[in-house]
Scaffold this motif. Structure first.
Motif, mmCIF file in Angstrom:
data_model
loop_
_atom_site.group_PDB
_atom_site.id
_atom_site.type_symbol
_atom_site.label_atom_id
_atom_site.label_comp_id
_atom_site.label_asym_id
_atom_site.label_seq_id
_atom_site.Cartn_x
_atom_site.Cartn_y
_atom_site.Cartn_z
ATOM 1 N N LEU A 306 0.836 -1.193 0.000
ATOM 2 C CA LEU A 306 0.000 0.000 0.000
ATOM 3 C C LEU A 306 0.873 1.245 0.000
ATOM 4 C CD1 LEU A 306 -2.561 -1.137 2.729
ATOM 5 C CD2 LEU A 306 -2.918 -1.153 0.247
ATOM 6 N N ALA A 307 0.448 2.267 -0.740
ATOM 7 C CA ALA A 307 1.188 3.528 -0.812
ATOM 8 C C ALA A 307 0.961 4.337 0.463
ATOM 9 C CB ALA A 307 0.742 4.323 -2.031
ATOM 10 N N PHE A 308 2.060 4.911 0.993
ATOM 11 C CA PHE A 308 1.980 5.679 2.233
ATOM 12 C C PHE A 308 2.645 7.041 2.079
ATOM 13 C CE2 PHE A 308 0.425 2.016 4.369
ATOM 14 C CZ PHE A 308 -0.094 2.457 5.581
ATOM 15 N N ARG A 309 2.187 7.963 2.930
ATOM 16 C CA ARG A 309 2.792 9.285 3.085
ATOM 17 C C ARG A 309 3.065 9.492 4.570
ATOM 18 N NH1 ARG A 309 -1.453 13.707 2.775
ATOM 19 N NH2 ARG A 309 -1.527 13.189 4.985
ATOM 20 N N TRP A 310 4.247 10.051 4.867
ATOM 21 C CA TRP A 310 4.584 10.396 6.245
ATOM 22 C C TRP A 310 4.690 11.919 6.349
ATOM 23 C CZ3 TRP A 310 6.522 6.167 3.759
ATOM 24 C CH2 TRP A 310 6.497 4.934 4.415
ATOM 25 N N THR A 311 3.877 12.524 7.208
ATOM 26 C CA THR A 311 3.952 13.956 7.496
ATOM 27 C C THR A 311 4.247 14.119 8.973
ATOM 28 O OG1 THR A 311 2.317 14.402 5.765
ATOM 29 C CG2 THR A 311 2.750 16.161 7.351
ATOM 30 N N ASN A 312 5.356 14.785 9.292
ATOM 31 C CA ASN A 312 5.816 14.862 10.687
ATOM 32 C C ASN A 312 5.929 13.464 11.288
ATOM 33 O OD1 ASN A 312 5.897 17.715 10.628
ATOM 34 N ND2 ASN A 312 3.703 17.800 11.069
ATOM 35 N N PHE A 313 6.347 12.517 10.443
ATOM 36 C CA PHE A 313 6.594 11.120 10.808
ATOM 37 C C PHE A 313 5.321 10.348 11.137
ATOM 38 C CE2 PHE A 313 10.413 13.527 12.323
ATOM 39 C CZ PHE A 313 11.195 13.237 11.216
ATOM 40 N N VAL A 314 4.170 10.924 10.850
ATOM 41 C CA VAL A 314 2.899 10.217 11.018
ATOM 42 C C VAL A 314 2.542 9.562 9.686
ATOM 43 C CG1 VAL A 314 0.445 10.424 11.541
ATOM 44 C CG2 VAL A 314 2.128 11.796 12.810
ATOM 45 N N ALA A 315 2.364 8.245 9.688
ATOM 46 C CA ALA A 315 2.107 7.492 8.465
ATOM 47 C C ALA A 315 0.620 7.496 8.128
ATOM 48 C CB ALA A 315 2.596 6.057 8.625
ATOM 49 N N VAL A 316 0.316 7.751 6.848
ATOM 50 C CA VAL A 316 -1.064 7.760 6.369
ATOM 51 C C VAL A 316 -1.142 6.924 5.097
ATOM 52 C CG1 VAL A 316 -2.921 9.174 5.413
ATOM 53 C CG2 VAL A 316 -1.582 10.019 7.348
ATOM 54 N N ASP A 317 -2.072 5.981 5.068
ATOM 55 C CA ASP A 317 -2.343 5.198 3.866
ATOM 56 C C ASP A 317 -3.009 6.120 2.849
ATOM 57 O OD1 ASP A 317 -3.196 3.455 1.896
ATOM 58 O OD2 ASP A 317 -4.264 2.101 3.251
ATOM 59 N N LEU A 318 -2.354 6.333 1.704
ATOM 60 C CA LEU A 318 -2.888 7.254 0.707
ATOM 61 C C LEU A 318 -4.210 6.776 0.115
ATOM 62 C CD1 LEU A 318 0.410 8.300 -1.087
ATOM 63 C CD2 LEU A 318 -1.113 9.792 0.220
ATOM 64 N N ASN A 319 -4.503 5.502 0.232
ATOM 65 C CA ASN A 319 -5.788 4.997 -0.252
ATOM 66 C C ASN A 319 -6.960 5.584 0.532
ATOM 67 O OD1 ASN A 319 -5.215 2.739 -2.368
ATOM 68 N ND2 ASN A 319 -3.721 2.401 -0.735
ATOM 69 N N THR A 320 -6.684 6.094 1.724
ATOM 70 C CA THR A 320 -7.742 6.703 2.537
ATOM 71 C C THR A 320 -7.871 8.199 2.287
ATOM 72 O OG1 THR A 320 -6.292 7.201 4.427
ATOM 73 C CG2 THR A 320 -7.264 4.989 4.326
ATOM 74 N N ARG A 321 -7.103 8.731 1.344
ATOM 75 C CA ARG A 321 -7.096 10.174 1.094
ATOM 76 C C ARG A 321 -7.450 10.510 -0.356
ATOM 77 N NH1 ARG A 321 -7.045 9.669 5.784
ATOM 78 N NH2 ARG A 321 -5.775 10.758 7.346
ATOM 79 N N LEU A 322 -8.176 9.625 -1.028
ATOM 80 C CA LEU A 322 -8.519 9.823 -2.434
ATOM 81 C C LEU A 322 -9.917 10.400 -2.573
ATOM 82 C CD1 LEU A 322 -7.109 6.527 -3.989
ATOM 83 C CD2 LEU A 322 -5.989 8.757 -3.750
ATOM 84 N N LEU A 323 -10.057 11.348 -3.497
ATOM 85 C CA LEU A 323 -11.341 11.972 -3.768
ATOM 86 C C LEU A 323 -12.051 11.200 -4.874
ATOM 87 C CD1 LEU A 323 -13.174 14.424 -3.141
ATOM 88 C CD2 LEU A 323 -12.011 15.628 -5.005
ATOM 89 N N ASN A 324 -13.161 10.551 -4.530
ATOM 90 C CA ASN A 324 -14.006 9.828 -5.483
ATOM 91 C C ASN A 324 -13.204 8.848 -6.349
ATOM 92 O OD1 ASN A 324 -16.480 9.203 -6.727
ATOM 93 N ND2 ASN A 324 -16.110 10.656 -8.393
ATOM 94 N N PRO A 325 -12.486 7.902 -5.739
ATOM 95 C CA PRO A 325 -11.730 6.939 -6.548
ATOM 96 C C PRO A 325 -12.660 5.941 -7.227
ATOM 97 C CG PRO A 325 -11.651 6.308 -4.248
ATOM 98 C CD PRO A 325 -12.354 7.640 -4.295
ATOM 99 N N PRO A 326 -12.278 5.399 -8.388
ATOM 100 C CA PRO A 326 -13.074 4.337 -9.001
ATOM 101 C C PRO A 326 -13.025 3.075 -8.153
ATOM 102 C CG PRO A 326 -11.019 4.635 -10.188
ATOM 103 C CD PRO A 326 -11.090 5.742 -9.187
ATOM 104 N N ALA A 327 -14.059 2.273 -8.247
ATOM 105 C CA ALA A 327 -14.146 1.054 -7.441
ATOM 106 C C ALA A 327 -12.959 0.143 -7.730
ATOM 107 C CB ALA A 327 -15.454 0.329 -7.741
ATOM 108 N N GLY A 328 -12.381 -0.404 -6.668
ATOM 109 C CA GLY A 328 -11.307 -1.379 -6.812
ATOM 110 C C GLY A 328 -9.925 -0.797 -6.974
ATOM 111 N N LEU A 329 -9.789 0.533 -7.076
ATOM 112 C CA LEU A 329 -8.459 1.132 -7.233
ATOM 113 C C LEU A 329 -7.675 1.002 -5.933
ATOM 114 C CD1 LEU A 329 -6.495 2.865 -9.000
ATOM 115 C CD2 LEU A 329 -7.466 4.863 -7.836
ATOM 116 N N VAL A 330 -6.434 0.498 -6.039
ATOM 117 C CA VAL A 330 -5.553 0.368 -4.885
ATOM 118 C C VAL A 330 -4.203 0.983 -5.232
ATOM 119 C CG1 VAL A 330 -4.392 -1.201 -3.289
ATOM 120 C CG2 VAL A 330 -6.692 -1.749 -4.117
ATOM 121 N N LEU A 331 -3.798 1.990 -4.474
ATOM 122 C CA LEU A 331 -2.463 2.568 -4.627
ATOM 123 C C LEU A 331 -1.466 1.668 -3.918
ATOM 124 C CD1 LEU A 331 -3.237 6.319 -3.809
ATOM 125 C CD2 LEU A 331 -3.313 5.182 -6.034
#
Length: 506
Positions: A306-331
């Motif tokens: 899974l694709a991740f972003r760390w901001t101030n060392f806090v890890a966030v799954d980028l799949n939870t930050r997508l605006l209106n993604p198509p069904a089944g899309l996985v970063l």
């Protein structure tokens, strides 16, 4: 939140993003050969020479200039070139026309560095495409240039008389500055920023003969600072202008990567998070935002990246930050991040650009293209393709070209409130290699296209279909082989990886 723009279908091999959120990447084209695509902010342009056998990526600067190499045909060698939207493709003078020449970096002044592979000699081209020698003093033989900053300082490695690699710099005049090995057997310099801070790695052998790699930062004022986490192997994949580095820590068997951050002021920070079993940090921008991926072990024994972003060392799954993604899309992997926070990422639908704040083009966004497999002659194959559109009032049409000469055919579309799915079936008359092209078009005429190469073949005879004895020791050993990854990460050119394999791992 991030808006999504499709750039190219899978597989994607390398990708970069610049300060203007333009992207460049390697992808397999409709002709099933390796191409280079450039996204200018609105559309993708194929910058590969027409008819080339293969083209591979070197680097991208903030002005949208691409440095790369191409192999026109066999037995031609790889030839370096630069590409701009204004002037198109320009081949660079080849230091040895009989050898493969690869470019590794380009700065914002248009200066390019690389190396000729037969003589293993570092080279540099100026903004006017003139070849500039990178000198080797007496006692040094081979050399490699890996990175160049805005002051025309080049970082790389050179082989000394004893056969070991030294980390080196070349100044603007092309004269070599030997940084040495920092007390180790060998060393190589990788990324260099505009503070003339250099990142690299040393190699030593332990008492059992195992190779231990240790990442470092170096500058003239402060000297060397080694990355000092637990474990013998560390590698830096990216360095920003604040002299913050990210990379990966590996155990001796090179399995189970763990992402880390390192700077002189803060020291080592472990970016790995439970319950993930593996992680990798591939890029960091000048705001200190880090991108990469983490791998999760599933209950059935499989793994999910899974694709991740760390901001101030806090890890966030980028799949939870997508605006209106198509069904089944996985970063799956965040490959690079721009100065403004836009991200280029791999997914199960191919390469995508993630625009911070949700802005994107008005074209439909495609999810993964799936087929009923295996695809057999005279058996109906079923295709499904999800899509989304931020303009929820748009309606859509779709076509599928199955690649067998039957031409584009209208496909069924089901949609509701900005989400939709394309469905189609087709029966191939015979075996072969085919390229399926699927397109989705909205009511304003904007179209997004994806494609997939497919092999149609008869089922194997029963004796082969039954398979080999997978319980044999050899089969069991093969299935248990550990995952292996590039030592320095996706931002470092393959030519540098080759240098490491050849010089540091003797």
């Amino acid at each position: 939140m991030y808006g999504i723009i499709n750039l190219a279908p899978p597989p994607i091999f390398r990708a970069f993003i610049n300060a203007r959120s333009q992207a460049v990447f390697e992808y397999t084209g409709l002709d099933n050969t390796l191409h280079i695509g450039f996204f200018d902010g609105q559309r993708v342009i194929d910058v590969s020479p027409a008819g080339a056998l293969v083209s591979t990526l070197g680097a991208l600067n903030d002005h949208g200039v691409v440095a790369a190499q191409t192999r026109p045909t066999i037995p031609d060698t790889f030839q370096p070139f630069r590409w701009t939207a204004a002037h198109g493709l320009t081949f660079l003078p080849d230091p040895d026309p009989g050898a493969d020449t690869f470019v590794t970096d380009i700065n914002n002044r248009g200066q390019i560095v690389g190396s000729s592979q037969v003589v293993d000699r570092a080279v540099r081209w100026d903004a006017a495409n003139r070849l500039v020698p990178l000198l080797l003093p007496a006692g040094f033989t081979q050399s490699f240039a890996g990175d160049i900053n805005e002051f025309n300082i080049t970082a790389g490695a050179a082989t000394a008389a004893d056969g070991n690699s030294h980390a080196v710099l070349w100044n603007a005049a092309g004269n070599l500055i030997d940084l040495g090995t920092f007390g180790a057997m060998s060393a190589v310099a990788g990324p260099i920023n505009n503070r003339n801070e250099v990142a690299g790695a040393t190699m030593n052998l332990d008492s059992a003969g195992n190779q231990n790699f240790r990442a470092f930062l170096w500058n003239r004022r402060d000297g060397v600072a080694f990355v000092t986490p637990p474990g013998p192997n560390t590698f830096i994949s990216a360095l920003n202008e604040r002299s913050e580095a990210v990379g990966r820590l590996l155990p001796p068997d090179f399995s189970g990567n763990r992402a880390f951050y390192f700077s002189r002021t803060r020291g080592f920070v472990d970016l790995h998070r439970a319950p993930f079993v593996e992680s990798s940090a591939g890029d960091i921008n000048d705001r200190g935002t880090i991108v990469g991926s983490m791998i999760r072990a599933n209950a059935d024994g499989s793994q999910t990246e899974l694709a991740f972003r760390w901001t101030n060392f806090v890890a966030v799954d980028l799949n939870t930050r997508l605006l209106n993604p198509p069904a089944g899309l996985v970063l799956t992997q965040a490959l690079g991040i721009s100065a403004t926070g836009d991200i280029v990422a791999n997914s199960n639908a191919g390469l995508v650009l993630l625009r911070l704040g949700g802005a994107c083009t008005d074209a439909p966004v495609l999810g993964p293209l799936t087929l009923s497999e295996p695809v057999r002659p005279d058996v109906a194959a079923t295709l499904t393709l999800s899509f989304s559109d931020r303009n929820v009032r748009d309606t859509h049409t779709a076509t599928v070209d199955w690649g067998d000469g039957s031409g584009p055919q209208a496909a069924a579309v089901q949609e509701n409130d900005g989400q939709g799915q394309v469905g189609a079936t087709h029966t191939y008359a015979g075996s072969g290699e085919f390229t399926i092209v699927a397109s989705v078009t909205d009511t304003t005429g904007k179209t997004t296209t994806t494609f997939r190469h497919v092999t149609v073949e008869l089922p194997p005879p029963p004796s082969i279909a039954a398979g080999a004895n997978t319980s044999s020791p050899a089969a069991a050993a093969g299935s248990a082989a550990p995952r292996r990854r590039a030592l320095f990460g996706s931002k470092v050119p393959p030519a540098l990886q080759t240098w490491v394999n050849k010089v540091l791992k003797k």
